[in-house]
Design a protein around this motif. Structure first.
Motif, mmCIF file in Angstrom:
data_model
loop_
_atom_site.group_PDB
_atom_site.id
_atom_site.type_symbol
_atom_site.label_atom_id
_atom_site.label_comp_id
_atom_site.label_asym_id
_atom_site.label_seq_id
_atom_site.Cartn_x
_atom_site.Cartn_y
_atom_site.Cartn_z
ATOM 1 N N GLU A 138 -88.114 -22.666 -7.413
ATOM 2 C CA GLU A 138 -89.364 -22.017 -7.818
ATOM 3 C C GLU A 138 -90.313 -22.969 -8.536
ATOM 4 O OE1 GLU A 138 -86.368 -21.255 -11.076
ATOM 5 O OE2 GLU A 138 -86.355 -21.022 -8.919
ATOM 6 N N LEU A 139 -89.845 -24.148 -8.907
ATOM 7 C CA LEU A 139 -90.718 -25.128 -9.544
ATOM 8 C C LEU A 139 -91.618 -25.834 -8.534
ATOM 9 C CD1 LEU A 139 -88.246 -26.756 -12.062
ATOM 10 C CD2 LEU A 139 -90.091 -25.174 -12.563
ATOM 11 N N PHE A 140 -91.241 -25.810 -7.265
ATOM 12 C CA PHE A 140 -91.999 -26.494 -6.244
ATOM 13 C C PHE A 140 -92.981 -25.541 -5.578
ATOM 14 C CE2 PHE A 140 -87.991 -28.811 -6.458
ATOM 15 C CZ PHE A 140 -88.459 -30.108 -6.644
ATOM 16 N N PRO A 141 -94.200 -26.006 -5.290
ATOM 17 C CA PRO A 141 -95.141 -25.170 -4.536
ATOM 18 C C PRO A 141 -94.601 -24.895 -3.133
ATOM 19 C CG PRO A 141 -96.283 -27.000 -5.565
ATOM 20 C CD PRO A 141 -94.818 -27.237 -5.749
ATOM 21 N N THR A 142 -95.045 -23.815 -2.536
ATOM 22 C CA THR A 142 -94.562 -23.400 -1.219
ATOM 23 C C THR A 142 -94.718 -24.510 -0.194
ATOM 24 O OG1 THR A 142 -95.147 -21.132 -1.747
ATOM 25 C CG2 THR A 142 -94.814 -21.649 0.569
ATOM 26 N N SER A 143 -95.809 -25.253 -0.275
ATOM 27 C CA SER A 143 -96.094 -26.267 0.739
ATOM 28 C C SER A 143 -95.081 -27.411 0.759
ATOM 29 C CB SER A 143 -97.501 -26.819 0.540
ATOM 30 O OG SER A 143 -97.635 -27.353 -0.760
ATOM 31 N N VAL A 144 -94.375 -27.664 -0.342
ATOM 32 C CA VAL A 144 -93.388 -28.750 -0.374
ATOM 33 C C VAL A 144 -91.979 -28.248 -0.708
ATOM 34 C CG1 VAL A 144 -95.043 -30.550 -0.940
ATOM 35 C CG2 VAL A 144 -93.933 -29.331 -2.769
ATOM 36 N N ARG A 145 -91.812 -26.960 -0.830
ATOM 37 C CA ARG A 145 -90.520 -26.401 -1.242
ATOM 38 C C ARG A 145 -89.404 -26.732 -0.255
ATOM 39 N NH1 ARG A 145 -91.728 -20.976 -2.243
ATOM 40 N NH2 ARG A 145 -92.688 -21.792 -4.119
ATOM 41 N N SER A 146 -89.668 -26.600 1.043
ATOM 42 C CA SER A 146 -88.608 -26.857 2.023
ATOM 43 C C SER A 146 -88.205 -28.328 2.020
ATOM 44 C CB SER A 146 -89.046 -26.426 3.419
ATOM 45 O OG SER A 146 -90.174 -27.168 3.832
ATOM 46 N N ARG A 147 -89.165 -29.220 1.836
ATOM 47 C CA ARG A 147 -88.824 -30.647 1.762
ATOM 48 C C ARG A 147 -87.983 -30.943 0.538
ATOM 49 N NH1 ARG A 147 -94.299 -33.927 3.418
ATOM 50 N NH2 ARG A 147 -94.612 -32.909 5.422
ATOM 51 N N SER A 148 -88.332 -30.347 -0.578
ATOM 52 C CA SER A 148 -87.582 -30.612 -1.802
ATOM 53 C C SER A 148 -86.174 -30.035 -1.710
ATOM 54 C CB SER A 148 -88.317 -30.057 -3.018
ATOM 55 O OG SER A 148 -88.408 -28.655 -2.936
ATOM 56 N N MET A 149 -86.047 -28.858 -1.125
ATOM 57 C CA MET A 149 -84.712 -28.273 -0.973
ATOM 58 C C MET A 149 -83.867 -29.094 0.009
ATOM 59 S SD MET A 149 -84.519 -25.873 -3.102
ATOM 60 C CE MET A 149 -82.981 -25.164 -2.597
ATOM 61 N N GLY A 150 -84.496 -29.653 1.028
ATOM 62 C CA GLY A 150 -83.782 -30.525 1.961
ATOM 63 C C GLY A 150 -83.273 -31.779 1.279
ATOM 64 N N LEU A 151 -84.107 -32.359 0.417
ATOM 65 C CA LEU A 151 -83.694 -33.553 -0.324
ATOM 66 C C LEU A 151 -82.546 -33.227 -1.280
ATOM 67 C CD1 LEU A 151 -84.155 -36.531 -1.000
ATOM 68 C CD2 LEU A 151 -85.823 -35.784 -2.689
ATOM 69 N N GLN A 152 -82.612 -32.072 -1.917
ATOM 70 C CA GLN A 152 -81.526 -31.661 -2.807
ATOM 71 C C GLN A 152 -80.233 -31.444 -2.026
ATOM 72 O OE1 GLN A 152 -82.848 -28.318 -5.181
ATOM 73 N NE2 GLN A 152 -84.781 -29.352 -5.634
ATOM 74 N N SER A 153 -80.343 -30.855 -0.854
ATOM 75 C CA SER A 153 -79.167 -30.631 -0.021
ATOM 76 C C SER A 153 -78.566 -31.954 0.441
ATOM 77 C CB SER A 153 -79.537 -29.772 1.190
ATOM 78 O OG SER A 153 -78.443 -29.620 2.053
ATOM 79 N N LEU A 154 -79.422 -32.894 0.838
ATOM 80 C CA LEU A 154 -78.953 -34.207 1.253
ATOM 81 C C LEU A 154 -78.214 -34.903 0.115
ATOM 82 C CD1 LEU A 154 -78.977 -36.631 3.294
ATOM 83 C CD2 LEU A 154 -81.095 -37.321 2.164
ATOM 84 N N SER A 155 -78.770 -34.841 -1.084
ATOM 85 C CA SER A 155 -78.137 -35.471 -2.242
ATOM 86 C C SER A 155 -76.770 -34.846 -2.524
ATOM 87 C CB SER A 155 -79.032 -35.331 -3.473
ATOM 88 O OG SER A 155 -80.273 -35.937 -3.258
ATOM 89 N N ALA A 156 -76.687 -33.532 -2.400
ATOM 90 C CA ALA A 156 -75.409 -32.855 -2.636
ATOM 91 C C ALA A 156 -74.368 -33.259 -1.597
ATOM 92 C CB ALA A 156 -75.618 -31.349 -2.624
ATOM 93 N N ARG A 157 -74.788 -33.396 -0.348
ATOM 94 C CA ARG A 157 -73.837 -33.792 0.701
ATOM 95 C C ARG A 157 -73.349 -35.224 0.507
ATOM 96 N NH1 ARG A 157 -73.848 -30.283 5.275
ATOM 97 N NH2 ARG A 157 -75.335 -28.611 4.963
ATOM 98 N N ILE A 158 -74.256 -36.120 0.127
ATOM 99 C CA ILE A 158 -73.849 -37.503 -0.123
ATOM 100 C C ILE A 158 -72.892 -37.557 -1.308
ATOM 101 C CG2 ILE A 158 -74.695 -39.753 -0.923
ATOM 102 C CD1 ILE A 158 -77.188 -39.261 0.808
ATOM 103 N N GLY A 159 -73.179 -36.785 -2.351
ATOM 104 C CA GLY A 159 -72.271 -36.722 -3.496
ATOM 105 C C GLY A 159 -70.912 -36.168 -3.112
ATOM 106 N N GLY A 160 -70.901 -35.170 -2.240
ATOM 107 C CA GLY A 160 -69.631 -34.596 -1.781
ATOM 108 C C GLY A 160 -68.810 -35.585 -0.973
ATOM 109 N N MET A 161 -69.504 -36.403 -0.164
ATOM 110 C CA MET A 161 -68.774 -37.401 0.632
ATOM 111 C C MET A 161 -68.189 -38.496 -0.258
ATOM 112 S SD MET A 161 -70.993 -37.877 4.117
ATOM 113 C CE MET A 161 -72.589 -38.049 3.337
ATOM 114 N N GLY A 162 -68.902 -38.866 -1.298
ATOM 115 C CA GLY A 162 -68.421 -39.933 -2.170
ATOM 116 C C GLY A 162 -67.403 -39.476 -3.197
ATOM 117 N N ALA A 163 -67.291 -38.168 -3.401
ATOM 118 C CA ALA A 163 -66.402 -37.648 -4.445
ATOM 119 C C ALA A 163 -64.946 -38.019 -4.219
ATOM 120 C CB ALA A 163 -66.547 -36.135 -4.544
ATOM 121 N N SER A 164 -64.490 -37.986 -2.976
ATOM 122 C CA SER A 164 -63.078 -38.315 -2.728
ATOM 123 C C SER A 164 -62.797 -39.790 -3.000
ATOM 124 C CB SER A 164 -62.692 -37.954 -1.298
ATOM 125 O OG SER A 164 -63.475 -38.697 -0.382
#
Length: 120
Positions: free
Chosen positions: A3-29
Motif C-alpha cells: 500500500e506504500l506504492f502507487p498503483t502505477s508501480v505497485r506490480s513492479r515493486s511486488m515483483g521485485l520483492q518476490s524476486l528478492s524472497a526467492r533468491i533469499g530462499g535459494m541461498g538459505a540452504s
C-alpha cells in the motif's frame, strides 16, 4: 508494504520483492550449511539483515485509514528536514520515471477505436 506504492508501480515493486524472497530462499540452504564450519556464522548472516530491515521498516509511514495512492503525483513531497514524510529525492524521481513509462505503455497499447459502419 504494497500500500506504500502507487498503483502505477505497485506490480513492479511486488515483483521485485518476490524476486528478492526467492533468491533469499535459494541461498538459505547454502548459508545453513555454513553451520558445519561455524555455528555462529549462519546466525549472523540470517540475523543482521533482519535487524537492518527492522530499523528501515520502523521509518515507514503509517497507512492505516490512508487512501491508496494512484499515481506518483499523489505522493507528498518530503520537506527539507522532514524524514517522517518518507522518501528520498532520488527515489521520488525514479517513481516519477516509472509512472511516465507506464502511462506511455498504456497509450501505446490502447486499441484504435472502430466506427461501426465505416469501410475499412
Amino acid at each position: 508494504a504494497a500500500e506504500l506504492f502507487p498503483t502505477s508501480v505497485r506490480s513492479r515493486s511486488m515483483g521485485l520483492q518476490s524476486l528478492s524472497a526467492r533468491i533469499g530462499g535459494m541461498g538459505a540452504s547454502m548459508i545453513a550449511d555454513l553451520g558445519k564450519t561455524s555455528q555462529v556464522l549462519p546466525l549472523i548472516i540470517f540475523g543482521v539483515p533482519c535487524l537492518i530491515a527492522a530499523v528501515l521498516v520502523s521509518g515507514l509511514p503509517e497507512t492505516l485509514g490512508a487512501p491508496m495512492l494512484d499515481t506518483i503525483d499523489d505522493l507528498s513531497a518530503p520537506g527539507p528536514r522532514d524524514a517522517s514524510s518518507g522518501g528520498c529525492p532520488w527515489l521520488m524521481r525514479r517513481y516519477r520515471q516509472l509512472d511516465e513509462e507506464s502511462r506511455e505503455l498504456e497509450v501505446r497499447n490502447r486499441p484504435e477505436p472502430h466506427v461501426l459502419g465505416a469501410s475499412a
